[in-house]
Design a protein around this motif. Structure first.
Motif, mmCIF file in Angstrom:
data_model
loop_
_atom_site.group_PDB
_atom_site.id
_atom_site.type_symbol
_atom_site.label_atom_id
_atom_site.label_comp_id
_atom_site.label_asym_id
_atom_site.label_seq_id
_atom_site.Cartn_x
_atom_site.Cartn_y
_atom_site.Cartn_z
ATOM 1 N N ASP A 37 -4.172 -5.984 6.400
ATOM 2 C CA ASP A 37 -4.047 -4.423 6.377
ATOM 3 C C ASP A 37 -3.689 -3.966 4.925
ATOM 4 N N LEU A 38 -2.605 -4.295 4.813
ATOM 5 C CA LEU A 38 -1.795 -4.086 3.274
ATOM 6 C C LEU A 38 -2.884 -4.361 2.322
ATOM 7 N N THR A 82 9.004 3.084 9.881
ATOM 8 C CA THR A 82 8.159 2.833 8.875
ATOM 9 C C THR A 82 8.140 1.491 8.147
ATOM 10 N N CYS A 83 8.402 0.629 8.830
ATOM 11 C CA CYS A 83 8.493 -0.737 8.302
ATOM 12 C C CYS A 83 7.217 -1.575 8.263
ATOM 13 N N ARG A 84 6.062 -0.986 8.750
ATOM 14 C CA ARG A 84 4.999 -1.837 8.406
ATOM 15 C C ARG A 84 4.235 -1.640 7.283
ATOM 16 N N PHE A 87 3.247 1.044 2.052
ATOM 17 C CA PHE A 87 2.473 1.446 1.075
ATOM 18 C C PHE A 87 2.054 3.068 0.936
ATOM 19 N N ARG A 88 1.903 3.468 1.976
ATOM 20 C CA ARG A 88 1.625 4.968 1.939
ATOM 21 C C ARG A 88 2.639 5.545 1.351
ATOM 22 N N THR A 137 7.026 -7.144 1.311
ATOM 23 C CA THR A 137 6.103 -6.233 1.074
ATOM 24 C C THR A 137 6.070 -5.128 -0.064
ATOM 25 N N ILE A 138 7.334 -4.761 -0.305
ATOM 26 C CA ILE A 138 7.584 -4.090 -1.557
ATOM 27 C C ILE A 138 7.325 -4.814 -2.674
ATOM 28 N N LYS A 139 7.568 -5.961 -2.840
ATOM 29 C CA LYS A 139 7.405 -6.996 -4.039
ATOM 30 C C LYS A 139 5.982 -7.172 -4.236
ATOM 31 N N THR A 140 4.973 -7.274 -3.130
ATOM 32 C CA THR A 140 3.813 -7.400 -3.191
ATOM 33 C C THR A 140 3.093 -6.218 -3.654
#
Length: 180
Positions: free
Chosen positions: A4-5, A38-40, A45-46, A73-76
């Motif tokens: 998804d990301l 809000t952790c997904r 990303f949004r 996720t944030i690092k990606t």
């Protein structure tokens, strides 16, 4: 969820490129607390697309694996998009990592080295302070940004090197470090 990301990033990049003018061209910074709703990856990303600069994680909630997944996720997103979104780990007041007592305030200049240590005593070593959390060195790695809130505001340090007891850092902006 990573699919998804990746799809969201690909779609956003096609339409807007990798720049995010909302976050780059303003003096105000936006901090968003990441929680169960809000952790997904798509939510994070949004939020980044909408201009969030700093993602706050409350360390009193969730477990280590949950925090690790959110940080990854944030690092990606940062890596793929070329952005610089920060992670703020809120340890709370009782379990916060605290610096040791300083005899005098320490003025710091940009690019200057400073060492944070878990050693119990620091014998008159300039530009060194102790930390209250013994496991701190195992939690960080070279390249991480440490944000220190102090009397003079916020000081940021980039971890340059670690040893079994020390984090040797580079100060990213000028400021003054006060005791505790």
């Amino acid at each position: 969820e990573n699919t998804d990301l990746e799809e969201l990033i690909r779609d956003f990049s096609k339409e807007y490129g990798k720049s995010n003018s909302l976050a780059l061209h303003r003096a105000t910074r936006i901090v968003a607390t990441v929680g169960p709703r809000t952790c997904r990856p798509r939510h994070i990303f949004r939020l980044a697309v909408e201009g969030v600069n700093i993602f706050r994680l409350n360390m009193s909630h969730g477990d280590r694996d949950w925090h690790k997944a959110v940080i990854q996720t944030i690092k990606t997103i940062n890596k793929v998009m070329g952005w610089h979104r920060a992670v703020l780990l809120d340890a709370g007041s009782l379990d916060a990592v605290r610096t040791g007592d300083l005899k005098m305030p320490i003025p710091l200049t940009k690019g200057e080295e400073f060492t944070f240590t878990v050693r119990k005593t620091v014998e008159e070593e300039p530009h060194v302070t102790t930390l209250s959390y013994d496991g701190f060195i195992q939690e960080i790695k070279v390249g991480d940004i440490m944000q220190l809130t102090c009397e003079s505001g916020v000081l940021n340090f980039r971890v340059k090197e670690t040893t079994s007891t020390d984090a040797i850092c580079v100060c990213m902006e000028a400021g003054t470090l006060f005791t505790r």
